[in-house]
Design an enzyme around this catalytic site. Sequence first.
Site, short mmCIF file in Angstrom:
data_model
loop_
_atom_site.label_atom_id
_atom_site.label_comp_id
_atom_site.label_asym_id
_atom_site.label_seq_id
_atom_site.Cartn_x
_atom_site.Cartn_y
_atom_site.Cartn_z
N GLU A 253 60.55 -16.89 23.96
CA GLU A 253 61.01 -18.15 24.10
C GLU A 253 59.81 -18.95 24.60
O GLU A 253 59.42 -18.66 25.72
CB GLU A 253 62.12 -18.54 24.91
CG GLU A 253 62.55 -19.90 25.08
CD GLU A 253 63.73 -20.50 25.84
OE1 GLU A 253 63.50 -21.10 26.91
OE2 GLU A 253 64.75 -19.73 25.86
N CYS A 287 62.32 -25.93 29.64
CA CYS A 287 61.99 -25.60 28.35
C CYS A 287 62.63 -26.47 27.22
O CYS A 287 62.06 -26.85 26.19
CB CYS A 287 61.96 -24.08 28.02
SG CYS A 287 63.51 -23.53 28.25
#
Length: 516
Positions: A253, A287
């Site tokens: 990720e 994020c």
Amino acid sequence: MSASPLHPSFIAELDRDLVATSGTTRAVTAPFTGEVLHELPHSSVSDVSDAFARARMAQLAWARAGFAHRRAVLLQAHDNVLERREALLDVLQSETGKTRGQAFEEFFQVLSVTRYNALAARPVLRGERRRSGIPTVVSTRVRYKPKGVAGVITPWNYPLSLAAMDVVPALAAGCGVVQKADDQGALSVLAVRQAFIDAGVPRALWAVVAGDGAEIGGAVTDEADYICFTGSTATGRGVAEKAGRRLVGASLELGGKNPLIVLDDVDPEKAAADAAYACFSSMGQLCVSIERVYVERGIAEPFIAAFAARVGNLVQGANFDFGSDVGSLTTPAQLARVQEHVADAVAKGATIVAGGKARPDLGPLFFEPTVLSGVTSEMACFAGETFGPVVAISVVDSEEEAILAANASDYGLNASVFSGSTARGLRLARAIDAGSVNVNEGYRGSFGSIDAPMGGVKQSGVGRRNGREGLLRFVEPVTISHATGLVQLPRTGAEFAALSGVMLVMAAVLKGIRRR
């Protein structure tokens, strides 16, 4: 400024749980005050090798213990985490500078992840019968075998929840874990790990190391049977290359430049309040937080005014209670990046709509939540991830323009659409290139849906965590077939000649009765 409530003896006890014999340490500072929080022991490459060796031994017994045992242990860990919530929140705030509310949001994610994986592992991974090539003649099943010991590399920004989303499904699947914690989040990782150890997870099964990212993170990547990495796209490419050379799997990720589309049928006040949280939760150091806002012209003036007012009224402070709306940046490097992005944008013609200044009166790493307009492609914050409390707002003339602008990015992690019509919002959501899209919510809808996969497209990563997909990454599917003996499969030309006609009829019949 609020000093950390953590007692030195509590910190020392956590530090002793690191696999670290190098004798070197690094001073870790508290974001709220800039004072040294603790001296974190650092691991060596040989420490990493030792951790993997012990984890491999522990993993064999853990895998043999079975689903029922692992479920019981993980559910007890869930209860332990719940009971220790105040201590965990204190640790998390002390290391990251989050507000109490945003720390609680992360803590709650750990509970959800643990409960889900404890209960879902057996239904997802127990194996199943599959259709064979010739029914009744051959019987076929698929079983799932744990991959071994996973390497988990966790960043500083969400050390509790990001650790849980990789470590807990690995444990539920029967794997061991060697985790490389970021220096700034190591205490949070060690504190939540202790709740699992006290529930019955063997200490060697989940080992934690710390140290230089390239050296110690590289050592973890070199030995892991599967790799979980969360961090920058640039570093993720290096991890992917190492994994590729070793032919081991990886879930990555990576970065994001997440867009929000505000359509002209929204309530501007409500949309502004929701957008402010989506952009500035954890000071934008998330994020999936929003960094780009595209608002339709018909609603632009009232929305921008309401958004600027909402952002300007956010209560910023260093509190170990629920008295603040936004907190501090976590590291000096983050503050420097935010200041550089804002200064660059203003120097090249952008306008500050809200915020724009550091707040040293509150603490060394505080910066006001900042809204910019007039951001153009030559500015660093236009396409590059700021990962801080800076958002660029632009006015668009149509849905189509908004979608094109939202998709004009190398990244594709998260996106959001605000609309007064759910149907309209969902229609636009289907046109956005991102691993997750939220309608009338910034990120928490998808981020909190533990039964659904989470991950990015384009330069935002590969693989998925959470849901069935998050469990299946830690196992190898093994196909086992056996001949039933009802009919002997052909072995010679004569036997093929005798059976080929029957087999062709069977193929036609199976086509007629099978729909998938």
